[in-house]
Motif scaffolding. Structure first.
Motif, short mmCIF file in Angstrom:
data_model
loop_
_atom_site.label_atom_id
_atom_site.label_comp_id
_atom_site.label_asym_id
_atom_site.label_seq_id
_atom_site.Cartn_x
_atom_site.Cartn_y
_atom_site.Cartn_z
N SER A 172 0.83 -1.21 0.00
CA SER A 172 0.00 0.00 0.00
C SER A 172 0.86 1.25 0.00
O SER A 172 0.59 2.21 -0.73
N VAL A 173 1.92 1.25 0.80
CA VAL A 173 2.83 2.39 0.82
C VAL A 173 3.51 2.55 -0.54
O VAL A 173 3.65 3.67 -1.05
N MET A 174 3.91 1.44 -1.15
CA MET A 174 4.52 1.50 -2.48
C MET A 174 3.59 2.19 -3.47
O MET A 174 4.02 3.04 -4.26
N GLU A 175 2.28 1.85 -3.41
CA GLU A 175 1.32 2.44 -4.34
C GLU A 175 1.11 3.93 -4.05
O GLU A 175 0.94 4.73 -4.97
N LEU A 176 1.12 4.29 -2.77
CA LEU A 176 0.97 5.71 -2.41
C LEU A 176 2.17 6.52 -2.90
O LEU A 176 2.02 7.65 -3.38
N LEU A 177 3.36 5.93 -2.78
CA LEU A 177 4.56 6.62 -3.27
C LEU A 177 4.52 6.77 -4.79
O LEU A 177 4.87 7.82 -5.34
N LYS A 178 4.05 5.71 -5.48
CA LYS A 178 3.90 5.80 -6.94
C LYS A 178 2.89 6.88 -7.31
O LYS A 178 3.04 7.56 -8.34
N ARG A 179 1.88 7.03 -6.46
CA ARG A 179 0.83 8.01 -6.73
C ARG A 179 1.34 9.44 -6.56
O ARG A 179 0.71 10.40 -7.04
N GLY A 180 2.50 9.59 -5.90
CA GLY A 180 3.10 10.91 -5.78
C GLY A 180 3.27 11.44 -4.37
O GLY A 180 3.82 12.54 -4.18
N LEU A 181 2.80 10.70 -3.35
CA LEU A 181 3.03 11.14 -1.99
C LEU A 181 4.50 10.95 -1.62
O LEU A 181 5.16 10.03 -2.11
N ARG A 182 5.00 11.80 -0.75
CA ARG A 182 6.35 11.66 -0.24
C ARG A 182 6.32 10.81 1.04
O ARG A 182 5.28 10.69 1.69
N GLU A 183 7.45 10.24 1.40
CA GLU A 183 7.52 9.38 2.59
C GLU A 183 7.03 10.11 3.84
O GLU A 183 6.34 9.53 4.68
N GLU A 184 7.38 11.39 3.97
CA GLU A 184 7.01 12.13 5.18
C GLU A 184 5.52 12.43 5.25
O GLU A 184 5.02 12.91 6.28
#
Length: 268
Positions: free
Chosen positions: A212-224
């Motif tokens: 899920s985190v991988m998909e959120l990062l792909k979507r453009g969110l930053r880790e922070e």
């Protein structure tokens, strides 16, 4: 006078709600003045003499009560299920670092939760559902194995009127109320007015959180912009047993809630 963290206190069972054959929510009496404020994402140690204790995440917070959603999976929790309204349980806590609603105010908030992972984020969902003026938007993506495994069904009915709800099942037939497939399937479809002002919370089984985190990062969110909970690693609550230690961090003390910039290092 400081309290002894090793000594539990008695709490009366005020109500019991059955969700599934093995998952109930117990509403327990709680005095904030005596034991402190409670945040979503924190946990209590629930204990019974002769049987031991088990760490359970907070799933609801009231003026004079806390709610703990408990799964019947072992010696302690099996015995807890023999308790009814008017009976008492021993509690220690609250423990850990919870979710701070201030981190999500004014944001486009996305919450992704799998199975019992809905319990620790329920307080955040409820807060912003009842305070829509304090966030820009709110989407929850929740996943369960089947329709019979869904928790908080009454809450979902209310949440659908307050926010965007995507409820998924691993199997079955798609209906107006739920879709079929893993939660990760629906993350790429998320839309944001300003992705720089987005925030995401992810709680569930380790594999589900990771992808899920991988998909959120792909979507453009930053880790922070992402927070996770390592609630499955909770143990004694006070960092003495060492079972929650990952690297230099003690999940019971430093977590279980972590910003992903820290939490990404704590998978084991």
């Amino acid at each position: 006078m400081s309290r002894n963290e090793y000594i539990p206190f008695l709490s009366e069972i005020l109500s019991v709600e059955k969700h599934t054959e093995i998952e109930y929510t117990f509403r327990l009496s709680y005095e904030k003045e005596a034991h402190g404020e409670v945040k979503p994402g924190q946990f209590f140690e629930v204990s019974l003499p002769k049987y031991g204790e088990a760490p359970i995440s907070v799933s609801g917070i009231g003026e004079d009560y806390v709610e703990l959603t408990i799964r019947k999976v072992g010696k302690v929790t099996n015995e807890v299920f023999e308790k009814y309204v008017g009976d008492t349980l021993f509690l220690r806590g609250p423990y850990g670092n919870g979710f701070h609603v201030e981190d999500y105010k004014g944001k486009e908030l996305v919450i992704v939760a799998g199975g019992t992972g809905v319990s620790p984020v329920r307080g955040v969902i409820e807060y912003f559902g009842n305070h829509s003026d304090e966030r820009v938007s709110q989407t929850i993506i929740t996943g369960f194995k089947s329709a019979g495994d869904i928790l908080f069904k009454n809450d979902f009915q209310r949440w659908r009127e307050q926010m965007n709800v995507i409820l998924t099942l691993d199997n079955g037939e798609e209906t107006e109320e739920h879709k079929i497939g893993l939660v990760t399937k629906y993350i790429p479809d998320l839309t944001f007015e300003n992705i720089e002002n987005a925030a995401a919370i992810v709680v569930g089984p380790p594999a589900m959180m990771r992808f899920s985190v991988m998909e959120l990062l792909k979507r453009g969110l930053r880790e922070e912009q992402i927070w996770i909970s390592q609630e499955r690693k909770m143990c004694c609550g006070i960092g003495k047993c060492g079972h929650c230690k990952i690297g230099e961090a003690y999940v019971c003390l430093d977590g279980p809630v972590f910003n992903y910039t820290v939490g990404k290092k704590l998978y084991d």
